[in-house]
Design a protein around this motif. Structure first.
Motif, PDB file in Angstrom:
ATOM      1  N   GLY A  53       0.803  -1.211   0.000  1.00 39.51           N
ATOM      2  CA  GLY A  53       0.000   0.000   0.000  1.00 39.51           C
ATOM      3  C   GLY A  53       0.835   1.259   0.000  1.00 39.51           C
ATOM      4  N   SER A  54       0.259   2.311  -0.566  1.00 42.75           N
ATOM      5  CA  SER A  54       0.960   3.585  -0.631  1.00 42.75           C
ATOM      6  C   SER A  54      -0.036   4.694  -0.929  1.00 42.75           C
ATOM      7  N   GLY A  55       0.369   5.898  -0.581  1.00 43.19           N
ATOM      8  CA  GLY A  55      -0.318   7.051  -1.120  1.00 43.19           C
ATOM      9  C   GLY A  55       0.110   7.152  -2.582  1.00 43.19           C
ATOM     10  N   ILE A  56      -0.652   7.877  -3.369  1.00 39.49           N
ATOM     11  CA  ILE A  56      -0.292   8.076  -4.772  1.00 39.49           C
ATOM     12  C   ILE A  56       0.396   9.433  -4.875  1.00 39.49           C
ATOM     13  N   TYR A  57       1.601   9.409  -5.391  1.00 35.59           N
ATOM     14  CA  TYR A  57       2.424  10.611  -5.532  1.00 35.59           C
ATOM     15  C   TYR A  57       2.739  10.815  -7.009  1.00 35.59           C
ATOM     16  N   ILE A  58       2.216  11.869  -7.571  1.00 36.09           N
ATOM     17  CA  ILE A  58       2.394  12.189  -8.985  1.00 36.09           C
ATOM     18  C   ILE A  58       2.115  10.946  -9.841  1.00 36.09           C
ATOM     19  N   TRP A  59       0.974  10.329  -9.612  1.00 35.57           N
ATOM     20  CA  TRP A  59       0.457   9.190 -10.369  1.00 35.57           C
ATOM     21  C   TRP A  59       1.298   7.925 -10.251  1.00 35.57           C
ATOM     22  N   HIS A  60       2.016   7.779  -9.131  1.00 35.28           N
ATOM     23  CA  HIS A  60       2.800   6.571  -8.871  1.00 35.28           C
ATOM     24  C   HIS A  60       2.673   6.174  -7.404  1.00 35.28           C
ATOM     25  N   PHE A  61       2.828   4.889  -7.143  1.00 29.40           N
ATOM     26  CA  PHE A  61       2.990   4.441  -5.762  1.00 29.40           C
ATOM     27  C   PHE A  61       4.296   5.034  -5.257  1.00 29.40           C
ATOM     28  N   GLY A  62       4.445   5.179  -3.956  1.00 28.28           N
ATOM     29  CA  GLY A  62       5.602   5.828  -3.353  1.00 28.28           C
ATOM     30  C   GLY A  62       6.940   5.242  -3.771  1.00 28.28           C
ATOM     31  N   CYS A  63       7.942   6.127  -3.919  1.00 27.60           N
ATOM     32  CA  CYS A  63       9.260   5.696  -4.384  1.00 27.60           C
ATOM     33  C   CYS A  63       9.963   4.782  -3.376  1.00 27.60           C
ATOM     34  N   LYS A  64       9.737   4.981  -2.088  1.00 29.89           N
ATOM     35  CA  LYS A  64      10.373   4.097  -1.092  1.00 29.89           C
ATOM     36  C   LYS A  64       9.816   2.683  -1.186  1.00 29.89           C
ATOM     37  N   LEU A  65       8.521   2.562  -1.424  1.00 25.97           N
ATOM     38  CA  LEU A  65       7.912   1.243  -1.593  1.00 25.97           C
ATOM     39  C   LEU A  65       8.430   0.593  -2.874  1.00 25.97           C
ATOM     40  N   ARG A  66       8.489   1.351  -3.959  1.00 28.50           N
ATOM     41  CA  ARG A  66       8.990   0.789  -5.217  1.00 28.50           C
ATOM     42  C   ARG A  66      10.444   0.346  -5.076  1.00 28.50           C
ATOM     43  N   LYS A  67      11.260   1.140  -4.374  1.00 27.17           N
ATOM     44  CA  LYS A  67      12.661   0.761  -4.156  1.00 27.17           C
ATOM     45  C   LYS A  67      12.745  -0.514  -3.325  1.00 27.17           C
TER      46      LYS A  67
END
Length: 153
Positions: A53-67
């Motif tokens: 889960g993540s907030g949506i930041y500039i139409w993406h899931f959070g960068c820390k989660l993606r990393k």
């Protein structure tokens, strides 16, 4: 065999809405919810089902989660990977395209398939209607899926 579930999320410090939703899901599923900002070292091979889960930041899931997801390592390519579900909070009304893009990201970087997704507009996150909707989604999509996952192991 009992289904093993974990929630991995990224939540902004400003509102904490995603954390709130992660905790609601974890409570309902009786599992642990971990914030990626604490850099948890989790062996996902122990789990049948993982919620991201993540907030949506500039139409993406959070960068820390993606990393964090990009750093997932499997013991071997043939290991039985858990199913996943995704959830988000965002300012926009719908996150359908963002969820579709994140599903592809999960498959590409971790070879994990998402079985379902849930999203809520930030301003409605803590309303009784949102929580009712969340619980219905958990009961119809996630509980059923976790039982199927449990039965195949």
């Amino acid at each position: 065999m009992e289904s093993k579930i974990i929630i991995i999320y990224q939540s902004g410090a400003k509102t904490g809405n995603t954390k709130y939703i992660a905790e609601q899901i974890a409570s309902q599923l009786k599992c642990e919810a971990l914030d990626v900002t604490n850099n948890p070292n989790v062996n996902l091979e122990k789990y049948n089902l993982v919620g991201f889960g993540s907030g949506i930041y500039i139409w993406h899931f959070g960068c820390k989660l993606r990393k964090w997801i990009k750093n997932i390592q499997w013991s071997n390519p043939e290991v039985c990977k858990p199913d996943a579900f995704i959830f988000s909070t965002q300012g926009a009304r719908h996150a359908t395209r963002v969820h579709a893009r994140f599903n592809k990201f999960l498959k590409k970087h971790a070879d994990i398939t998402s079985i379902s997704g849930w999203s809520c507009q930030t301003k409605a996150t803590r309303t009784p209607e949102a929580i009712t909707n969340l619980k219905e989604w958990i009961n119809t999509k996630i509980q059923v899926s976790s039982n199927k996952t449990e039965n195949k192991n």
